[in-house]
Scaffold this active site. Structure first.
Site, mmCIF file in Angstrom:
data_model
loop_
_atom_site.group_PDB
_atom_site.id
_atom_site.type_symbol
_atom_site.label_atom_id
_atom_site.label_comp_id
_atom_site.label_asym_id
_atom_site.label_seq_id
_atom_site.Cartn_x
_atom_site.Cartn_y
_atom_site.Cartn_z
ATOM 1 N N GLU A 89 -13.877 -1.991 -0.146
ATOM 2 C CA GLU A 89 -12.723 -1.827 0.517
ATOM 3 C C GLU A 89 -12.268 -0.180 0.201
ATOM 4 O OE1 GLU A 89 -8.874 -2.941 -1.216
ATOM 5 O OE2 GLU A 89 -7.954 -3.527 0.622
ATOM 6 N N TRP A 115 -9.513 -8.601 4.603
ATOM 7 C CA TRP A 115 -8.493 -8.151 5.801
ATOM 8 C C TRP A 115 -8.650 -8.880 7.107
ATOM 9 C CZ3 TRP A 115 -4.606 -4.946 5.405
ATOM 10 C CH2 TRP A 115 -4.396 -4.054 4.298
ATOM 11 N N TYR A 175 -4.308 2.182 6.180
ATOM 12 C CA TYR A 175 -4.622 3.383 5.173
ATOM 13 C C TYR A 175 -5.597 4.259 5.554
ATOM 14 C CZ TYR A 175 -2.236 -0.344 2.285
ATOM 15 O OH TYR A 175 -1.257 -0.950 1.765
ATOM 16 N N CYS A 196 1.314 -1.472 1.525
ATOM 17 C CA CYS A 196 2.103 -1.862 0.303
ATOM 18 C C CYS A 196 1.887 -0.693 -0.809
ATOM 19 C CB CYS A 196 1.536 -3.205 -0.030
ATOM 20 S SG CYS A 196 1.679 -4.357 1.072
ATOM 21 N N ARG A 244 5.466 -0.430 -3.053
ATOM 22 C CA ARG A 244 6.705 -1.109 -2.524
ATOM 23 C C ARG A 244 6.783 -2.393 -2.670
ATOM 24 N NH1 ARG A 244 6.582 -3.755 2.383
ATOM 25 N NH2 ARG A 244 4.697 -3.526 3.212
ATOM 26 N N ASP A 273 1.913 -8.382 -4.454
ATOM 27 C CA ASP A 273 1.712 -9.742 -4.287
ATOM 28 C C ASP A 273 0.877 -9.841 -5.804
ATOM 29 O OD1 ASP A 273 0.404 -12.062 -4.572
ATOM 30 O OD2 ASP A 273 -0.550 -12.013 -2.537
#
Ligand code: THF
Length: 279
Positions: A58, A80, A94, A159, A179, A182
């Protein structure tokens, strides 16, 4: 990694139960911080088994500026899949923001290339910042992630949205502002990913590694993770010694790392804990 469990317990004890975009519901707290001295070992969670190859692929995918899941799927990484269009697109997530932030005049900014250059030439700068939070590209939350991607918006708002590097005493530290976190499924990935990136940037800039500081906005446990066999099982397990990361060669640039360049030794985790992902 006792501190990972301590913050999990903090969310359980002090969190507020509330609704969220996904409809699953969470228990959440606001504003916390974890700190890992990267010289003490690679912060890969030991209280459940993490799939390290997914984390590395990733990161390499982000660094290639890619936003289509084809590369991930080719490498059997499925994390994803839920958010992409039929064609595998995620919109300007990103990779797009890091490598080709769109300017009003039609040009683009490669934040990663600039970061490496700036750390090498002006280590004391207080502007070693990468941001993925681009208000022009944020999704409309009244439609689905894939519909947003169809319309050229991000499938999901970032995130882990802003991070800063800091150089002192020949060591490179990194602080991330996340921000939305999980805590059970995403955070162990995020910690390992940013720790890995800090090692890569340090190698490119001939620096040693310092701290990874992980700052949280909304840190939450999804309600369907608050069970005996998920969160409570995680909290019962005794953390083990951290593994070590070796980068086997020094590529010519930050963009030329390959999966086989990384070796993680001494990883002896407790077994996997399966949990459902909120989409
Ligand atoms: N959405 C939600 N709800 N949580 C997230 O952490 C998250 N991300 C990314 C985008 N949206 C998110 C995706 N990252 C897993 C891990 C990270 C993800 C998505 C999914 C996951 O399911 N991990 C499992 C299995 C992994 C595997 O082997 O394929 C695990 O047990 O760790 C946060 O950036």
């Amino acid at each position: 990694m006792k501190q990972y469990q301590a913050l999990m317990q903090d969310i359980l004890d002090n969190g507020t139960d509330r609704g969220d975009r996904t409809g699953v519901g969470t228990r959440s707290i606001f504003g916390r911080q974890l700190r890992f001295d990267l010289a003490e070992g690679f912060p890969l969670l030991t209280t459940k088994k993490l799939y390290t190859r997914a984390i590395i692929h990733e990161l390499l995918w982000f660094l290639n500026g890619e936003t289509n899941i084809q590369y991930l799927q080719d490498n059997k990484v499925r994390i994803w899949d839920e958010w992409a269009t039929e064609q595998g697109d995620l919109g300007p997530v990103y990779g797009a923001q890091w490598r080709s932030w769109a300017c009003p005049d039609g040009s683009t900014v490669d934040q990663i290339a600039q970061l490496i250059e700036q750390i090498k030439t002006k280590p004391n700068s207080r502007r070693h910042i990468i941001t993925a939070w681009n208000p022009a590209d944020l999704p409309d939350e009244s439609i689905s992630p894939s519909e947003n991607a169809e319309q050229g918006k991000m499938a999901l708002a970032p995130c882990h949205c802003l991070f800063q590097f800091y150089v002192a005493d020949g060591k490179l530290s990194c602080q991330l502002y996340q921000r939305s976190a999980d805590y059970f499924l995403g955070v162990p990935f995020n910690i390992a990913s940013y720790a890995l990136f800090t090692h890569m940037v340090a190698q490119q800039c001939d620096l040693a590694v310092g701290d990874f500081v992980h700052t949280f906005g909304d840190a939450h446990l999804y309600h369907n993770h608050l069970t005996d066999d998920i969160v409570h099982e995680q909290l019962k397990r005794e953390p083990r010694a951290l593994p070590t990361l070796t980068i086997k060669r020094k590529p010519a640039s930050i963009f030329e790392y390959k999966i086989d360049d990384f070796e993680i030794a001494g990883y002896d985790p407790h077994p996997t804990i399966k949990a459902p992902i909120a989409v």
